[in-house]
Design a protein around this motif. Structure first.
Motif, PDB file in Angstrom:
ATOM      1  N   UNK A   1       0.824  -1.203   0.000  1.00 27.63           N
ATOM      2  CA  UNK A   1       0.000   0.000   0.000  1.00 27.63           C
ATOM      3  C   UNK A   1       0.860   1.254   0.000  1.00 27.63           C
TER       4      UNK A   1
ATOM      5  N   UNK B   1     -15.093  -1.121  -4.010  1.00 24.83           N
ATOM      6  CA  UNK B   1     -16.272  -1.337  -4.849  1.00 24.83           C
ATOM      7  C   UNK B   1     -17.434  -1.919  -4.058  1.00 24.83           C
TER       8      UNK B   1
ATOM      9  N   UNK C   1      -9.586   2.297 -10.851  1.00 28.80           N
ATOM     10  CA  UNK C   1     -10.982   2.166 -10.482  1.00 28.80           C
ATOM     11  C   UNK C   1     -11.887   2.299 -11.695  1.00 28.80           C
TER      12      UNK C   1
ATOM     13  N   UNK D   1      -7.106  -2.776   1.198  1.00 39.07           N
ATOM     14  CA  UNK D   1      -7.701  -2.197  -0.016  1.00 39.07           C
ATOM     15  C   UNK D   1      -7.055  -2.669  -1.306  1.00 39.07           C
TER      16      UNK D   1
ATOM     17  N   UNK E   1     -11.946  -0.946 -13.351  1.00 41.23           N
ATOM     18  CA  UNK E   1     -12.728  -1.936 -12.614  1.00 41.23           C
ATOM     19  C   UNK E   1     -14.216  -1.679 -12.782  1.00 41.23           C
TER      20      UNK E   1
ATOM     21  N   UNK F   1      -3.993  -0.271  -7.609  1.00 38.48           N
ATOM     22  CA  UNK F   1      -5.142  -1.176  -7.616  1.00 38.48           C
ATOM     23  C   UNK F   1      -6.040  -0.969  -6.407  1.00 38.48           C
ATOM     24  N   UNK F   2      -7.337  -0.864  -6.672  1.00 39.51           N
ATOM     25  CA  UNK F   2      -8.285  -0.728  -5.573  1.00 39.51           C
ATOM     26  C   UNK F   2      -8.423   0.685  -5.070  1.00 39.51           C
ATOM     27  N   UNK F   3      -7.521   1.604  -5.499  1.00 44.12           N
ATOM     28  CA  UNK F   3      -7.644   2.975  -5.003  1.00 44.12           C
ATOM     29  C   UNK F   3      -7.546   4.027  -6.095  1.00 44.12           C
TER      30      UNK F   3
END
Lengths: 307, 263
Positions: free
Chosen positions: A209, B159, A292, B113, A295, A285-287
């Protein structure tokens, strides 16, 4: 009615779209014209001023001698950054350790290597042989088992590489530390509550992260390193800058040869910027908005697919 | 306390707290907490903010170190090993080992995350218990199904809605097969319409015999699912007993005062 059931299809009696006169931006036009004019002047001078000496630039741009220097610059950059990143991560983790000795060692390292000019450090490593003729392994203050001749153990190039890498590690340590500190402490708690050890929490949860914060300044550092390698020319190492220096030292065509070096530095910093973009996407990824958006598109496709 | 004492005769309590003290600097947050939780019991902790209930919960899996008293889970002291009459601090690795058996669910979910829901649930079994990935994945999918999120396994936390994230967090904790589950205000960060889905999962868990300590403001949940209710204020246990009795007929004025505000 089908229109109310499916939100993706606009209802038949759609509201009248707004018709408005868009904002005018006259100053954009003015500034564009001014810039075009300036650019034209610059190009004109580049083409007409004979002192730029483009034939010489072209002659040396792909000459084997310059390309050898370029190759050395590139691999020294990569190797120094690898040393810097690996050691930097270790130092950052040490800095955040509750162990005061470990923490203190890292602090002193960063204090020293950040606090002295990299040029001085390069010269120091290259001339280490004058300071310590031999390096030996053995019992401190007792008998020694292995002797090395310092100049043979650390040739000039290795000394230069070490200087750049060890110096970079001090900067990378602070970048990595900032990245680690940016990760919410709840992440560590959640991972520890699952029974992970400190090292595993760092490796699996926190560092991935932290990468989002670490990558952009690291790209910066890499680009900076590419140019800092030119300092190795003081130790007669023939990387890109040292090479063109050597050439213009004999033919006195400084400007065209410095243009040659600048072109290559620009090409490689541009390539690195592209690499940085992809790295940022990977670790976002994911943030990240980029990740996003992709995704979301996937989701939409999946949701619409079977229905 | 009477119900607990009756139960204590027949079985060994899973969690025992005796005079637990905790201070942050000069601020004394826990001033001698006594509590026992039997296996299979759902213990609800209630109290105003700053009463120390979350801190007490965090002490149980050693996210906070206690300054005084004794706290043990399943017969093991939390954070220490006893030899004779001397206490030895546990090493980091041993603390991590003890935490495997205690699941924790946080107010702010704290999902990872950068991992999908599935990877969040698989992470600890693979990394901590050394399960092979295939087995861990199958089990994680079963757990996600159990919390009603079988079709969301490849979604990243960003999500998912708050309620869905919290259910993934519960599945993640359950993947370690804990003996004890700690819930730290699991529904406080949720929009009101999402609270129900998380409480439903917790209700199922309680019905399945899981030992749970739940810090909550959901009086309805405490009354319906809780076996005991402990009311804390300013670092002390004010009163505790069967939830229905405590809620219907609070003995202490502070409990009465608090309940009148939240009911």
């Amino acid at each position: 009615m089908t229109t109310t059931e499916d939100p993706t299809v606009p209802p038949r009696d759609a509201p009248v779209p707004i018709k408005a006169i868009p904002q005018r931006h006259p100053w954009r036009w003015v500034s564009a014209v001014v810039l075009l004019l300036l650019a034209a002047m610059l190009v004109n001078s580049l083409l007409t001023n004979p002192a730029w000496d483009w034939p010489t630039v072209w002659q040396y741009l792909f000459s084997p001698q310059v390309l050898r220097g370029l190759w050395l610059t590139v691999w020294v950059t990569v190797a120094a950054m690898v040393i810097g990143i690996v050691l930097g991560v270790i130092l950052a983790v040490m800095r955040l350790s509750p162990n005061p000795i470990v923490n203190g060692v890292a602090w002193i390292y960063i204090w020293f290597f950040r606090g002295t000019p990299v040029l001085v450090q390069i010269i120091f490593w290259v001339f280490l042989g004058q300071l310590y003729k031999y390096i030996s392994l053995g019992i401190p203050f007792g008998p020694q088992f292995l002797y090395f001749n310092t100049t043979e153990l650390i040739p000039v190039l290795v000394g230069g590489l070490l200087a750049l890498g060890l110096n970079e590690a001090a900067y990378m340590a602070e970048i990595v530390r900032a990245g680690i500190s940016s990760v919410d402490s709840g992440q560590t708690e959640a991972a520890e509550a699952l029974g992970m050890t400190r090292l595993k929490v760092m490796r699996r949860i926190v560092l991935p992260q932290a990468m989002r914060i670490i990558v952009p300044p690291t790209g910066n550092e890499t680009i900076s390193m590419l140019k800092t390698t030119s300092l190795l020319s003081v130790a007669a190492i023939l990387e890109l800058f040292g090479t063109v220096q050597l050439i213009y030292g004999s033919n006195y065509k400084q400007i065209p040869l410095l243009v040659v070096a600048s072109i290559w530095y620009l090409v490689f910093t541009s390539v690195m910027s592209v690499g940085q973009y992809f790295l940022e996407k990977r670790f976002g990824r994911g943030t990240s908005p980029v990740g996003r958006a992709k995704q979301k598109a996937n989701l939409r496709a999946r949701r619409e697919g079977p229905s | 306390m009477t119900t607990e004492q009756v139960a204590a005769d027949s079985a060994v309590p899973l969690v025992v707290a005796e005079q637990v003290h905790k201070r942050f600097g000069s601020l004394e947050v826990l001033k001698g907490i006594d509590m026992q939780v039997m296996p299979g019991e759902v213990a609800c902790l209630l109290g105003p903010s700053g009463s120390g209930k979350s801190t007490f919960l965090r002490c149980i899996n050693h996210l906070e170190k206690i300054d005084g008293g004794r706290l043990s889970v399943n017969g093991h002291l939390v954070g220490y090993r006893q030899k004779g009459d001397k206490l030895y601090e546990l090493k980091d690795g041993e603390v991590a080992q003890r935490r495997r058996d205690i699941g924790m669910v946080f107010q702010r979910f704290n999902l990872f995350p950068h991992m999908t829901a599935l990877r969040n649930v698989m992470e600890a079994p693979v990394q901590v218990l050394g399960r092979n990935r295939k087995q861990a994945k199958d089990e994680a999918l079963t757990l996600l199904d159990r919390v009603g999120l079988g079709d969301r396994s490849d979604h990243y936390p960003s999500q998912l809605s708050g309620g869905q994230q919290q259910r993934v967090a519960i599945a993640r904790a359950l993947a370690m097969h804990p003996q004890l589950m700690l819930f730290d205000e699991p529904t406080s960060a949720l929009d009101p319409e999402l609270v129900g889905e998380v409480l439903d999962v917790m209700r199922d868990l309680a019905a399945g015999g899981m030992t749970m300590i739940v810090v909550t403001h959901e009086i309805g949940f405490a009354r319906e699912v809780g076996d005991t209710l402990t009311f804390m204020d300013q670092g002390v246990v004010v009163e505790s007993g069967a939830p229905k009795e405590v809620i219907a007929n609070p003995q202490h004025p502070r409990t009465r005062d608090f309940l009148s505000k939240v009911l």
